[in-house]
Structures are given as C-alpha cells and as structure tokens.
Design a protein around this motif. Structure first.
Motif, PDB file in Angstrom:
ATOM      1  N   ALA A 116       8.412   6.022   5.547  1.00 29.52           N
ATOM      2  CA  ALA A 116       8.003   7.013   4.538  1.00 29.52           C
ATOM      3  C   ALA A 116       6.582   7.708   4.715  1.00 29.52           C
ATOM      4  O   ALA A 116       6.707   8.905   4.707  1.00 29.52           O
ATOM      5  CB  ALA A 116       7.825   6.438   3.155  1.00 29.52           C
ATOM      6  N   PHE A 117       5.701   6.868   5.170  1.00 32.09           N
ATOM      7  CA  PHE A 117       4.318   7.299   5.815  1.00 32.09           C
ATOM      8  C   PHE A 117       4.723   8.498   6.875  1.00 32.09           C
ATOM      9  O   PHE A 117       4.074   9.592   6.685  1.00 32.09           O
ATOM     10  CB  PHE A 117       3.248   6.470   5.969  1.00 32.09           C
ATOM     11  CG  PHE A 117       2.620   5.600   5.011  1.00 32.09           C
ATOM     12  CD1 PHE A 117       1.846   6.299   4.015  1.00 32.09           C
ATOM     13  CD2 PHE A 117       3.148   4.425   4.481  1.00 32.09           C
ATOM     14  CE1 PHE A 117       1.297   5.651   2.994  1.00 32.09           C
ATOM     15  CE2 PHE A 117       2.665   3.720   3.371  1.00 32.09           C
ATOM     16  CZ  PHE A 117       1.446   4.418   2.507  1.00 32.09           C
ATOM     17  N   GLY A 118       5.337   7.875   7.857  1.00 30.69           N
ATOM     18  CA  GLY A 118       5.452   8.916   8.963  1.00 30.69           C
ATOM     19  C   GLY A 118       6.292  10.172   8.745  1.00 30.69           C
ATOM     20  O   GLY A 118       5.826  11.119   8.956  1.00 30.69           O
ATOM     21  N   PHE A 119       7.232  10.154   8.044  1.00 31.55           N
ATOM     22  CA  PHE A 119       8.085  11.232   7.580  1.00 31.55           C
ATOM     23  C   PHE A 119       7.400  12.215   6.847  1.00 31.55           C
ATOM     24  O   PHE A 119       7.497  13.420   6.802  1.00 31.55           O
ATOM     25  CB  PHE A 119       9.399  10.662   7.012  1.00 31.55           C
ATOM     26  CG  PHE A 119      10.362  11.771   7.199  1.00 31.55           C
ATOM     27  CD1 PHE A 119      11.205  12.004   8.253  1.00 31.55           C
ATOM     28  CD2 PHE A 119      10.910  12.549   5.983  1.00 31.55           C
ATOM     29  CE1 PHE A 119      12.052  13.040   8.225  1.00 31.55           C
ATOM     30  CE2 PHE A 119      11.787  13.576   6.151  1.00 31.55           C
ATOM     31  CZ  PHE A 119      12.421  13.750   7.272  1.00 31.55           C
ATOM     32  N   PHE A 132       2.695  12.454  -2.807  1.00 33.38           N
ATOM     33  CA  PHE A 132       1.288  12.339  -2.860  1.00 33.38           C
ATOM     34  C   PHE A 132       1.080  11.031  -3.923  1.00 33.38           C
ATOM     35  O   PHE A 132      -0.047  10.253  -3.737  1.00 33.38           O
ATOM     36  CB  PHE A 132       0.428  13.354  -3.724  1.00 33.38           C
ATOM     37  CG  PHE A 132      -0.816  13.328  -3.739  1.00 33.38           C
ATOM     38  CD1 PHE A 132      -1.635  13.692  -2.592  1.00 33.38           C
ATOM     39  CD2 PHE A 132      -1.440  12.919  -4.944  1.00 33.38           C
ATOM     40  CE1 PHE A 132      -3.046  13.496  -2.650  1.00 33.38           C
ATOM     41  CE2 PHE A 132      -2.862  12.909  -4.906  1.00 33.38           C
ATOM     42  CZ  PHE A 132      -3.731  13.175  -3.950  1.00 33.38           C
ATOM     43  N   PHE A 133       1.871  10.849  -4.638  1.00 31.39           N
ATOM     44  CA  PHE A 133       1.717   9.793  -5.654  1.00 31.39           C
ATOM     45  C   PHE A 133       2.556   8.363  -5.512  1.00 31.39           C
ATOM     46  O   PHE A 133       1.975   7.475  -5.589  1.00 31.39           O
ATOM     47  CB  PHE A 133       1.936  10.214  -7.235  1.00 31.39           C
ATOM     48  CG  PHE A 133       1.174  11.198  -7.663  1.00 31.39           C
ATOM     49  CD1 PHE A 133      -0.089  10.988  -8.163  1.00 31.39           C
ATOM     50  CD2 PHE A 133       1.533  12.576  -7.854  1.00 31.39           C
ATOM     51  CE1 PHE A 133      -0.936  11.780  -8.546  1.00 31.39           C
ATOM     52  CE2 PHE A 133       0.514  13.457  -8.310  1.00 31.39           C
ATOM     53  CZ  PHE A 133      -0.700  13.067  -8.851  1.00 31.39           C
ATOM     54  N   ASN A 134       3.543   8.767  -4.826  1.00 32.24           N
ATOM     55  CA  ASN A 134       4.491   7.530  -4.514  1.00 32.24           C
ATOM     56  C   ASN A 134       5.125   7.703  -3.055  1.00 32.24           C
ATOM     57  O   ASN A 134       6.157   8.382  -2.906  1.00 32.24           O
ATOM     58  CB  ASN A 134       5.401   7.198  -5.329  1.00 32.24           C
ATOM     59  CG  ASN A 134       6.242   5.793  -5.080  1.00 32.24           C
ATOM     60  OD1 ASN A 134       6.352   5.349  -3.865  1.00 32.24           O
ATOM     61  ND2 ASN A 134       6.646   5.102  -6.277  1.00 32.24           N
ATOM     62  N   TRP A 179      -3.999   7.000   2.405  1.00 32.84           N
ATOM     63  CA  TRP A 179      -2.937   7.404   1.522  1.00 32.84           C
ATOM     64  C   TRP A 179      -2.602   6.065   0.833  1.00 32.84           C
ATOM     65  O   TRP A 179      -1.666   5.990   0.377  1.00 32.84           O
ATOM     66  CB  TRP A 179      -1.814   8.033   2.240  1.00 32.84           C
ATOM     67  CG  TRP A 179      -0.916   9.157   1.518  1.00 32.84           C
ATOM     68  CD1 TRP A 179      -0.019   9.192   0.740  1.00 32.84           C
ATOM     69  CD2 TRP A 179      -1.435  10.687   1.610  1.00 32.84           C
ATOM     70  NE1 TRP A 179       0.406  10.394   0.166  1.00 32.84           N
ATOM     71  CE2 TRP A 179      -0.752  11.270   0.684  1.00 32.84           C
ATOM     72  CE3 TRP A 179      -2.482  11.144   2.024  1.00 32.84           C
ATOM     73  CZ2 TRP A 179      -0.878  12.698   0.549  1.00 32.84           C
ATOM     74  CZ3 TRP A 179      -2.676  12.636   2.137  1.00 32.84           C
ATOM     75  CH2 TRP A 179      -1.810  13.367   1.212  1.00 32.84           C
ATOM     76  N   HIS A 180      -3.524   5.142   0.733  1.00 32.11           N
ATOM     77  CA  HIS A 180      -3.263   3.700   0.406  1.00 32.11           C
ATOM     78  C   HIS A 180      -2.807   3.751  -1.088  1.00 32.11           C
ATOM     79  O   HIS A 180      -2.134   2.955  -1.615  1.00 32.11           O
ATOM     80  CB  HIS A 180      -4.418   2.728   0.768  1.00 32.11           C
ATOM     81  CG  HIS A 180      -5.725   3.555  -0.065  1.00 32.11           C
ATOM     82  ND1 HIS A 180      -6.551   4.248   0.506  1.00 32.11           N
ATOM     83  CD2 HIS A 180      -6.234   3.141  -1.410  1.00 32.11           C
ATOM     84  CE1 HIS A 180      -7.560   4.592  -0.199  1.00 32.11           C
ATOM     85  NE2 HIS A 180      -7.416   3.683  -1.396  1.00 32.11           N
ATOM     86  N   TRP A 181      -3.435   4.751  -1.952  1.00 32.74           N
ATOM     87  CA  TRP A 181      -2.948   4.619  -3.299  1.00 32.74           C
ATOM     88  C   TRP A 181      -1.477   5.076  -3.689  1.00 32.74           C
ATOM     89  O   TRP A 181      -0.924   5.044  -4.931  1.00 32.74           O
ATOM     90  CB  TRP A 181      -3.840   5.791  -4.010  1.00 32.74           C
ATOM     91  CG  TRP A 181      -3.454   7.266  -3.692  1.00 32.74           C
ATOM     92  CD1 TRP A 181      -2.362   8.098  -3.970  1.00 32.74           C
ATOM     93  CD2 TRP A 181      -4.018   7.841  -2.592  1.00 32.74           C
ATOM     94  NE1 TRP A 181      -2.328   9.288  -3.343  1.00 32.74           N
ATOM     95  CE2 TRP A 181      -3.311   9.258  -2.589  1.00 32.74           C
ATOM     96  CE3 TRP A 181      -5.055   7.711  -1.631  1.00 32.74           C
ATOM     97  CZ2 TRP A 181      -3.940   9.960  -1.497  1.00 32.74           C
ATOM     98  CZ3 TRP A 181      -5.583   8.571  -0.988  1.00 32.74           C
ATOM     99  CH2 TRP A 181      -4.829   9.915  -0.553  1.00 32.74           C
ATOM    100  N   ALA A 182      -0.752   5.711  -2.551  1.00 31.75           N
ATOM    101  CA  ALA A 182       0.460   6.093  -2.922  1.00 31.75           C
ATOM    102  C   ALA A 182       1.563   4.911  -2.604  1.00 31.75           C
ATOM    103  O   ALA A 182       2.773   5.130  -2.528  1.00 31.75           O
ATOM    104  CB  ALA A 182       0.981   7.270  -2.142  1.00 31.75           C
ATOM    105  N   TYR A 183       1.162   3.698  -2.451  1.00 33.99           N
ATOM    106  CA  TYR A 183       2.171   2.610  -1.859  1.00 33.99           C
ATOM    107  C   TYR A 183       1.533   1.182  -2.425  1.00 33.99           C
ATOM    108  O   TYR A 183       0.272   1.029  -1.908  1.00 33.99           O
ATOM    109  CB  TYR A 183       2.366   2.563  -0.454  1.00 33.99           C
ATOM    110  CG  TYR A 183       3.360   1.567  -0.035  1.00 33.99           C
ATOM    111  CD1 TYR A 183       4.780   1.463  -0.676  1.00 33.99           C
ATOM    112  CD2 TYR A 183       2.946   0.443   0.443  1.00 33.99           C
ATOM    113  CE1 TYR A 183       5.574   0.286  -0.287  1.00 33.99           C
ATOM    114  CE2 TYR A 183       3.937  -0.818   0.925  1.00 33.99           C
ATOM    115  CZ  TYR A 183       5.183  -0.696   0.454  1.00 33.99           C
ATOM    116  OH  TYR A 183       6.060  -1.645   0.625  1.00 33.99           O
ATOM    117  N   HIS A 184       2.202   0.530  -3.256  1.00 31.50           N
ATOM    118  CA  HIS A 184       1.465  -0.706  -3.640  1.00 31.50           C
ATOM    119  C   HIS A 184       2.582  -1.932  -3.484  1.00 31.50           C
ATOM    120  O   HIS A 184       2.623  -2.776  -4.263  1.00 31.50           O
ATOM    121  CB  HIS A 184       1.142  -0.470  -5.198  1.00 31.50           C
ATOM    122  CG  HIS A 184       0.440   0.532  -5.421  1.00 31.50           C
ATOM    123  ND1 HIS A 184      -1.149   0.413  -5.050  1.00 31.50           N
ATOM    124  CD2 HIS A 184       0.246   1.560  -6.028  1.00 31.50           C
ATOM    125  CE1 HIS A 184      -1.731   1.544  -5.508  1.00 31.50           C
ATOM    126  NE2 HIS A 184      -0.852   2.424  -5.997  1.00 31.50           N
ATOM    127  N   GLY A 185       3.415  -1.624  -2.429  1.00 31.01           N
ATOM    128  CA  GLY A 185       4.371  -2.738  -2.168  1.00 31.01           C
ATOM    129  C   GLY A 185       5.719  -2.544  -3.047  1.00 31.01           C
ATOM    130  O   GLY A 185       5.712  -2.271  -4.190  1.00 31.01           O
TER     131      GLY A 185
END
Length: 193
Positions: free
Chosen positions: A146-149, A23-25, A129-135
C-alpha cells in the motif's frame, strides 16, 4: 449548447477521494489497482482506449483543474515528450520502479526487511507517512504494498499536475504509462484481426 452529463463524467471524484483516503489510511491505496487493471481489461476486451478517453478520473481531474479552473497555461506539450522514445522510455522506467516496489513488498512479506512507513515522492523524496497506518490483522507486506502503490499513484498525480500547469490540462495523458501500455495492447489486438 450544454452536453448531458453521464455517470462517468464524475469519476474525477474517485481520483480525488483516493488521494485523500490514502492520506488518512494507507490501506486504501489498494483501491488504486482498479486504475491499473480496468484500462488493461478494456484494451484487451474491446481493443480501444475507452478508459483513457472516457473513464480516467485522473484525466478528468486535470481537465477540471486545468481547464475549468484555469490553472493551466494551455501550451502545447514539447515534441520530445510526445515522441515514442520518451513515452516508451518512461513506460520502461515506470515499470522498473513498479517492480522495485514489488520487490520491496516481497522482502517485507518474507520478513527479510521491516515495514517502511514512508511514501516516496518522485522516486526520490521519502515522506514520513506513519500516521496513515497503525497495524491490522494483515501482514506488514500488505501495508508495504500500500505504501509503495500510493507512492506510485501520488508521484504520477504530481507529474500530471506539473505538466497540467506548464502545458495543456491533460498533457500527462500523452506520456501516461497506462495510456502507452493500453495503446500497445490495442495495436497488438487490432493487428491480429
């Protein structure tokens, strides 16, 4: 009489932690591959379903929430859900969705498609779920996987909770794709002896 607890009786903590971390990363979703490969390795090496019976943190979580906390109706699962047609059909459907997720990951790796920062729940509902990934230093394909799994893991957890509430706590285990697959591996392995 109270039984002695073993280390593996607490693997439900891993399942819960996995969902929270994702949820966070979203990159923590890669840890879910452990739940994918360990059951297969045990089934191939030992010829049994020890993972499902002992080590599955998700099954333990359903037992805890549905059993000890009483959030299950404790009804028998319908016969059609126990049938091999439903279980194998669900396994095929699950793998089709899994391979579609792998295809989308490939497209992002190949730069034929942009990164989609959504989690798809129940293969239908796209949740931002954009908050969980910042590059990161990794390719966007790593994040796409990761998003798919995480979508696959979250969807199966939601299905498990729904069947836990409606039926017995571990009703998900009856039609879990990993359980069905390990059962097939065990049958094949033990029939060659």
């Amino acid at each position: 009489m109270k039984r002695n607890r073993k280390w593996y009786d607490y693997l439900w903590i891993f399942s819960l932690t996995y969902l929270i971390l994702g949820f966070f990363n979203i990159l923590f979703a890669w840890l879910g591959l452990l739940c994918f490969f360990i059951p297969l390795i045990i089934a191939v090496a030992k010829g049994n379903k020890a993972y499902c019976n002992k080590y599955c943190g998700r099954g333990q979580l359903f037992s805890l929430v549905g059993g000890r906390f009483g959030l299950s109706r404790k009804k028998d699962i319908p016969k059609w859900m126990k049938s091999k047609y439903f279980r194998y059909g669900f396994l095929v459907f699950f793998f089709l969705m899994f391979f579609l997720m792998l295809w989308n990951t490939y497209l992002v790796f190949a730069q034929a498609k942009g990164l989609s920062q959504v989690v798809t729940l129940l293969w239908t509902f796209k949740l931002p779920w954009h908050w969980a990934y910042h590059g990161t230093v990794f390719s966007d394909g790593v994040a796409q996987f990761a998003f798919g799994f995480y979508s696959v893991m979250l969807t199966s957890t939601v299905l498990g909770f729904l069947t836990m509430i409606l039926f017995k706590p571990r009703s998900w285990c009856v039609y879990c794709p990993m359980g069905t697959m390990t059962q097939l591996i065990c049958r094949a392995r033990n029939s060659t002896r």
